[in-house]
Design a protein around this motif. Structure first.
Motif, short mmCIF file in Angstrom:
data_model
loop_
_atom_site.label_atom_id
_atom_site.label_comp_id
_atom_site.label_asym_id
_atom_site.label_seq_id
_atom_site.Cartn_x
_atom_site.Cartn_y
_atom_site.Cartn_z
N LYS A 153 0.81 -1.22 0.00
CA LYS A 153 0.00 0.00 0.00
C LYS A 153 0.84 1.27 0.00
CE LYS A 153 -3.08 -1.20 3.30
NZ LYS A 153 -4.33 -1.08 4.11
N TYR A 161 -4.54 6.94 -0.22
CA TYR A 161 -4.87 6.93 -1.64
C TYR A 161 -6.21 7.64 -1.79
CZ TYR A 161 -5.05 5.21 -6.44
OH TYR A 161 -5.07 5.12 -7.83
N GLU A 167 -10.04 -3.91 1.02
CA GLU A 167 -10.11 -2.96 -0.09
C GLU A 167 -10.53 -3.64 -1.39
OE1 GLU A 167 -6.65 -1.21 2.45
OE2 GLU A 167 -7.56 -3.16 2.08
N THR A 203 -4.58 -6.14 2.05
CA THR A 203 -5.52 -5.40 1.20
C THR A 203 -6.81 -6.16 0.89
OG1 THR A 203 -4.36 -6.21 -0.77
CG2 THR A 203 -3.66 -4.09 0.11
N LEU A 251 -1.72 8.50 -4.71
CA LEU A 251 -1.12 8.16 -3.42
C LEU A 251 -0.40 9.40 -2.92
CD1 LEU A 251 -0.56 5.90 -1.35
CD2 LEU A 251 1.55 5.42 -2.60
N TRP A 264 -2.10 0.17 -5.54
CA TRP A 264 -3.46 0.71 -5.40
C TRP A 264 -4.24 0.57 -6.70
CZ3 TRP A 264 -6.30 1.59 -1.34
CH2 TRP A 264 -5.67 1.80 -0.11
#
Length: 229
Positions: A56, A209, A107, A104, A214, A62
């Motif tokens: 990340k 982000y 997400e 992640t 980012l 991302w």
């Protein structure tokens, strides 16, 4: 026979390496349609996205997070079982038994639900469930807040009152990354009027982000950016 097997194995390994390299190149160039086309031809492109999604601190990761979730959501249109299988693997990766680094998972699942919520309605409470921990050191909490904001921004009906409490409580967390993601989630969920306690972390810098970028920013600067954005 053994030589043929080894030759085939080496060729397969080379192809997997090429798939990952090509996927990374597409992500760098924001050629997202090419990645989606690749996944439709060969699911190894989705595996490549997932393998690129764990860092990340990298904008490439991302992009991989967003695209992996989007791809799973699109797969569900024609292959419900296949898409559910991908989600089940993500849930497995989030367990201690898997032995993976599941940073992640919330997400990615959030992006799948944002893309196509109907096949994954039962997954939203699972994402919220990752916010619960016996200690404040919850590796999932920033991702949970991020996912809730992304889902609720386009599908507010899937965000429960309990989920909103998680977002509200995130504003007073001791971890600046959690606070930052709670601020962004509240904006996306249209939750005005949350008063963040005067914590010393206002000047702490975090990586977030936001708006497809980012960025490294202080909590105070983020609050102003989100408020004026």
């Amino acid at each position: 026979m053994a030589e043929q097997f080894l030759k085939k194995l080496k060729k397969s390994d080379y192809n997997l390496s090429q798939v990952k390299r090509q996927t990374k190149d597409w992500l760098r160039g924001r050629a997202y349609d090419e990645v989606i086309k690749g996944i439709k031809r060969d699911k190894r492109y989705l595996s490549a996205l997932l393998s690129l999604s764990y860092d990340k601190t990298s904008e490439i990761s991302w992009r991989a997070i967003h695209l992996a979730g989007k791809a799973i959501g699109q797969i569900a249109v024609d292959d419900f079982a296949g898409a559910r299988g991908q989600i089940q693997r993500l849930i497995w990766n989030a367990t201690d038994e898997s032995g993976t680094i599941p940073w992640t998972v919330p997400e990615i699942m959030g992006e799948a639900i944002r893309e196509n919520p109907m096949p994954f309605e039962d997954i939203v409470p699972i994402i919220v469930g990752y916010s619960h921990s016996e200690t404040e050191d919850n590796i999932f909490l920033p991702g949970v807040l991020y996912a809730l904001g992304r889902i609720g921004e386009v599908h507010p009906q899937y965000i429960s009152d309990h989920a909103k409490v998680v977002v509200k409580e995130g504003h007073s967390h001791r971890d600046p990354e959690v606070v930052a993601n709670a601020i962004i989630a509240a904006k996306r969920l249209n939750m005005p009027g949350i008063q963040r306690p005067p914590l010393p972390q206002t000047e702490d810098k975090v990586q977030v982000y936001y708006d497809d970028k980012l960025m490294t920013i202080t909590i105070g600067e983020l609050e102003l950016l989100v408020k004026n954005g």
